[in-house]
Design an enzyme around this catalytic site. Structure first.
Site, PDB file in Angstrom:
ATOM      1  N   ALA A 197       0.844  -1.197   0.000  1.00 36.65           N
ATOM      2  CA  ALA A 197       0.000   0.000   0.000  1.00 36.65           C
ATOM      3  C   ALA A 197       0.880   1.249   0.000  1.00 36.65           C
ATOM      4  O   ALA A 197       1.883   1.305   0.724  1.00 36.65           O
ATOM      5  CB  ALA A 197      -0.916   0.007   1.217  1.00 36.65           C
ATOM      6  N   VAL A 245      15.508   1.104  15.711  1.00 34.02           N
ATOM      7  CA  VAL A 245      16.662   1.716  16.380  1.00 34.02           C
ATOM      8  C   VAL A 245      17.960   1.354  15.648  1.00 34.02           C
ATOM      9  O   VAL A 245      18.247   0.176  15.416  1.00 34.02           O
ATOM     10  CB  VAL A 245      16.781   1.258  17.860  1.00 34.02           C
ATOM     11  N   ILE A 254      22.056  -2.018  12.593  1.00 35.41           N
ATOM     12  CA  ILE A 254      22.668  -2.695  13.755  1.00 35.41           C
ATOM     13  C   ILE A 254      21.568  -3.490  14.477  1.00 35.41           C
ATOM     14  O   ILE A 254      20.558  -2.914  14.872  1.00 35.41           O
ATOM     15  CB  ILE A 254      23.263  -1.673  14.757  1.00 35.41           C
ATOM     16  N   GLY A 258      17.890   9.938   1.891  1.00 32.65           N
ATOM     17  CA  GLY A 258      16.895   9.084   2.566  1.00 32.65           C
ATOM     18  C   GLY A 258      17.214   8.819   4.022  1.00 32.65           C
ATOM     19  O   GLY A 258      16.682   7.890   4.625  1.00 32.65           O
ATOM     20  N   LYS A 312      14.433   6.541  20.198  1.00 37.10           N
ATOM     21  CA  LYS A 312      15.248   5.322  20.154  1.00 37.10           C
ATOM     22  C   LYS A 312      15.812   4.977  21.534  1.00 37.10           C
ATOM     23  O   LYS A 312      15.785   3.817  21.948  1.00 37.10           O
ATOM     24  CB  LYS A 312      16.389   5.512  19.152  1.00 37.10           C
TER      25      LYS A 312
HETATM   26  P1  NAP Z   1       9.037   7.621   3.225  1.00 41.21           P
HETATM   27  O1  NAP Z   1      10.142   7.480   2.263  1.00 41.21           O
HETATM   28  O2  NAP Z   1       8.373   8.941   3.402  1.00 41.21           O
HETATM   29  O3  NAP Z   1       7.937   6.542   2.821  1.00 41.21           O
HETATM   30  C1  NAP Z   1       6.657   6.508   3.381  1.00 41.21           C
HETATM   31  C2  NAP Z   1       5.798   5.594   2.531  1.00 41.21           C
HETATM   32  O4  NAP Z   1       4.522   5.455   3.151  1.00 41.21           O
HETATM   33  C3  NAP Z   1       5.543   6.125   1.120  1.00 41.21           C
HETATM   34  O5  NAP Z   1       5.621   5.057   0.194  1.00 41.21           O
HETATM   35  C4  NAP Z   1       4.100   6.639   1.173  1.00 41.21           C
HETATM   36  O6  NAP Z   1       3.433   6.531  -0.059  1.00 41.21           O
HETATM   37  C5  NAP Z   1       3.500   5.661   2.166  1.00 41.21           C
HETATM   38  N1  NAP Z   1       2.338   6.167   2.856  1.00 41.21           N
HETATM   39  C6  NAP Z   1       2.234   7.253   3.655  1.00 41.21           C
HETATM   40  N2  NAP Z   1       0.968   7.363   4.140  1.00 41.21           N
HETATM   41  C7  NAP Z   1       0.272   6.328   3.628  1.00 41.21           C
HETATM   42  C8  NAP Z   1      -1.080   5.907   3.743  1.00 41.21           C
HETATM   43  N3  NAP Z   1      -1.965   6.568   4.486  1.00 41.21           N
HETATM   44  N4  NAP Z   1      -1.462   4.790   3.061  1.00 41.21           N
HETATM   45  C9  NAP Z   1      -0.575   4.110   2.294  1.00 41.21           C
HETATM   46  N5  NAP Z   1       0.725   4.460   2.164  1.00 41.21           N
HETATM   47  C10 NAP Z   1       1.140   5.565   2.818  1.00 41.21           C
HETATM   48  O7  NAP Z   1       9.499   7.163   4.678  1.00 41.21           O
HETATM   49  P2  NAP Z   1      10.677   6.136   5.058  1.00 41.21           P
HETATM   50  O8  NAP Z   1      11.955   6.863   5.152  1.00 41.21           O
HETATM   51  O9  NAP Z   1      10.565   4.935   4.212  1.00 41.21           O
HETATM   52  O10 NAP Z   1      10.288   5.788   6.588  1.00 41.21           O
HETATM   53  C11 NAP Z   1       9.288   4.868   6.886  1.00 41.21           C
HETATM   54  C12 NAP Z   1       9.378   4.496   8.367  1.00 41.21           C
HETATM   55  O11 NAP Z   1      10.648   3.902   8.624  1.00 41.21           O
HETATM   56  C13 NAP Z   1       9.282   5.681   9.329  1.00 41.21           C
HETATM   57  O12 NAP Z   1       8.619   5.257  10.493  1.00 41.21           O
HETATM   58  C14 NAP Z   1      10.738   6.004   9.642  1.00 41.21           C
HETATM   59  O13 NAP Z   1      10.892   6.625  10.895  1.00 41.21           O
HETATM   60  C15 NAP Z   1      11.302   4.612   9.674  1.00 41.21           C
HETATM   61  N6  NAP Z   1      12.744   4.518   9.463  1.00 41.21           N
HETATM   62  C16 NAP Z   1      13.328   5.172   8.422  1.00 41.21           C
HETATM   63  C17 NAP Z   1      14.677   5.038   8.203  1.00 41.21           C
HETATM   64  C18 NAP Z   1      15.395   5.740   7.084  1.00 41.21           C
HETATM   65  O14 NAP Z   1      16.622   5.699   7.052  1.00 41.21           O
HETATM   66  N7  NAP Z   1      14.689   6.368   6.163  1.00 41.21           N
HETATM   67  C19 NAP Z   1      15.437   4.234   9.072  1.00 41.21           C
HETATM   68  C20 NAP Z   1      14.806   3.575  10.108  1.00 41.21           C
HETATM   69  C21 NAP Z   1      13.464   3.717  10.295  1.00 41.21           C
HETATM   70  P3  NAP Z   1       3.922   7.326  -1.377  1.00 41.21           P
HETATM   71  O15 NAP Z   1       5.237   6.690  -1.751  1.00 41.21           O
HETATM   72  O16 NAP Z   1       2.871   7.075  -2.402  1.00 41.21           O
HETATM   73  O17 NAP Z   1       4.063   8.752  -0.950  1.00 41.21           O
HETATM   74  N1  HSE Z   2      16.166   9.656  10.567  1.00 44.30           N
HETATM   75  C1  HSE Z   2      16.761   8.542  11.215  1.00 44.30           C
HETATM   76  C2  HSE Z   2      18.243   8.800  11.392  1.00 44.30           C
HETATM   77  C3  HSE Z   2      16.527   7.296  10.404  1.00 44.30           C
HETATM   78  O1  HSE Z   2      18.776   9.679  10.725  1.00 44.30           O
HETATM   79  O2  HSE Z   2      18.869   8.134  12.218  1.00 44.30           O
HETATM   80  C4  HSE Z   2      17.009   6.023  11.068  1.00 44.30           C
HETATM   81  O3  HSE Z   2      16.254   5.735  12.205  1.00 44.30           O
END
Ligand code: NAP
Ligand code: HSE
Length: 425
Positions: free
Chosen positions: A43, A132, A136, A187, A205
């Protein structure tokens, strides 16, 4: 071979990375697990958005509830971020008895206890390795690898974006806003990057890690947080930490702030997007974990680890083998920041004239705060010059009061800047 049908909600940085990693290493994972991971549905918000990772349109839907409720989908992966829709979808899935994998530390920090209880009530599980320190496997370390230890210290650089910004500012003198924009392009940053730079992501975290380490739930309001907007932190790393007194008694310190660390300490050489977490257990002693803390592939690796655990638990009928969180410390409490003792680096801007240093030293003396060293670059009498002081152990309350008094002196020309110094004793 048994197959687990995944419903992945979110196809952005992390969701795209997980899809790509399953394409790349799905067969390897199946051969190791004896279970096949099959992406049944994904989704997203906008099916037609161009995506760096190609996902077949036939897999995509905008109806996350349809994915969660689909009886063919047996494992839900929440990768949308935020705390509203994410909470609703995770609760819905758990209530249906479906295990959930999430990377969402903000969600766990705000609603962890409710979600863990829902998982327990439905005899299913919630997995959160990716929440977190990116790649790691620190959640597994605390819940499994070090289960026989009482944790007395846990320090870490747990925000990749902040470490990336500070590293580039220090190495190249890069501009804060430019490097943050680059971290977003790569990203690394949260959708709301203030979560990174103001320290809240690190607090989410360290709250999760402190809860696992000390056995009681540490919510975000209990954690003292400072971010990296202040110019003085250009040369420091932001350290999130939790520590318990050696005798094991509560309360424990849980905090996030920029900290100067000794050059010789391993944490001083953790650069770019890398994270490192140092854990001391009463049986194992000191241990250290290092790896990429943010970004697509590192985070996908952590999600894969949870998918493997969840798939094996489904295969073996052991969904609650390792519950998401087991509180075991009834009297747990967090030490108020005023009572936290640290050493400090203080930078003042003062008028260079006889008596200035004596006035400042007298204020520290009356506050019973010891000065361990003083550096004042040579200046011209009557002009303002920096005055750098290293301060011995003092409580946060004492140093804050002393600096307020010093800041009000007519010879002090700018608000005092202070940064804590950690020696990891
Ligand atoms: P992102 O790139 O903004 O991706 C979010 C995704 O969710 C997009 O595909 C978006 O769709 C989709 N989305 C948002 N609202 C939605 C809804 N209501 N229904 C269906 N799809 C929906 O975010 P991300 O960086 O992947 O992060 C995702 C999670 O992982 C967050 O909780 C973040 O804190 C965590 N996280 C991220 C990282 C990192 O390095 N980025 C590391 C660890 C944890 P569209 O693509 O169509 O906009
Ligand atoms: N925004 C977070 C960071 C993603 O920079 O550490 C990983 O949790």
């Amino acid at each position: 071979m048994q197959q687990v049908n995944l419903g992945i909600i979110g196809g952005g940085t992390v969701g795209g990375g997980v899809f790509q990693a399953i394409q790349r290493n799905g067969a390897l994972i199946s051969s190791r697990l004896g279970v096949r991971l099959h992406v049944a549905k994904m989704a997203v918000r906008n099916i037609h958005k161009p995506r760096p990772v190609k996902i077949p349109v036939a897999l995509l839907t905008t109806d996350w509830a349809g994915v969660v409720n689909d009886p063919q989908v047996t494992l839900i992966v929440e990768l949308i971020g935020g705390t509203t829709t994410a909470r609703e979808l995770v609760l819905n899935a758990l209530k249906l008895g479906k295990p959930v994998v999430t990377a969402n530390k903000a969600l766990l920090s705000a609603h962890g206890e409710e979600l863990f209880e829902a998982a327990q009530n439905s005899r299913t599980n919630l997995y959160y390795e990716a929440s977190v320190a990116g790649g790691i496997p620190i959640i597994k370390v605390l819940r499994e690898g070090l289960i026989g230890n009482r944790i007395t210290r846990l320090y870490g650089i747990v925000n990749g974006t902040c470490n990336y910004i500070l590293t580039r500012m220090k190495a190249e003198g890069a501009d804060f806003a430019d490097v943050l924009a680059q971290a977003q392009r790569l990203g690394y940053a949260e959708a709301q990057p203030s979560l990174d730079i103001d320290g809240h992501d690190a607090a989410h975290k360290i709250g999760i890690l402190a809860s696992l380490a000390h056995g009681f739930w540490v919510g975000p309001k209990q954690i003292y947080v400072e971010g990296i907007r202040m110019g003085i932190v250009k040369k420091a790393g932001t350290v999130a930490g939790t520590r318990r007194k050696p005798n094991g008694c509560a309360p424990v310190q849980v905090s996030v702030y920029p900290t100067l660390v000794p050059n010789a300490h391993v944490l001083a050489s953790v650069n770019d997007v890398f994270n490192a977490i140092y854990v001391r257990g009463d049986v194992v002693g000191d241990t250290l974990y290092y790896g990429r803390g943010a970004g697509q592939d590192a985070t996908a690796s952590a999600v894969l680890s949870d998918l493997a655990d969840a798939a094996l638990d489904l295969k073996c009928g052991t969904k609650s083998r390792i519950p998401p969180f087991v509180p075991h410390e009834r009297e747990g409490a967090v030490l108020p920041i005023d009572e936290v003792v640290a050493r400090y680096y203080v930078r003042l801007n003062v008028i260079d004239k006889p008596g200035t240093l004596a006035k400042i030293a007298a204020i520290f003396g009356r506050s019973k705060i010891g000065i361990s060293s003083v550096i004042q670059p040579e200046g011209h009498e009557g002009e303002s010059v920096p005055l750098i002081l290293m301060i011995h152990d003092a409580t946060n309350a004492a140093i804050t009061r002393a600096l307020a008094t010093i800041g009000a002196l007519s010879v002090v020309k700018a608000p005092p800047a202070m940064i804590r110094v950690e020696n990891f004793e």
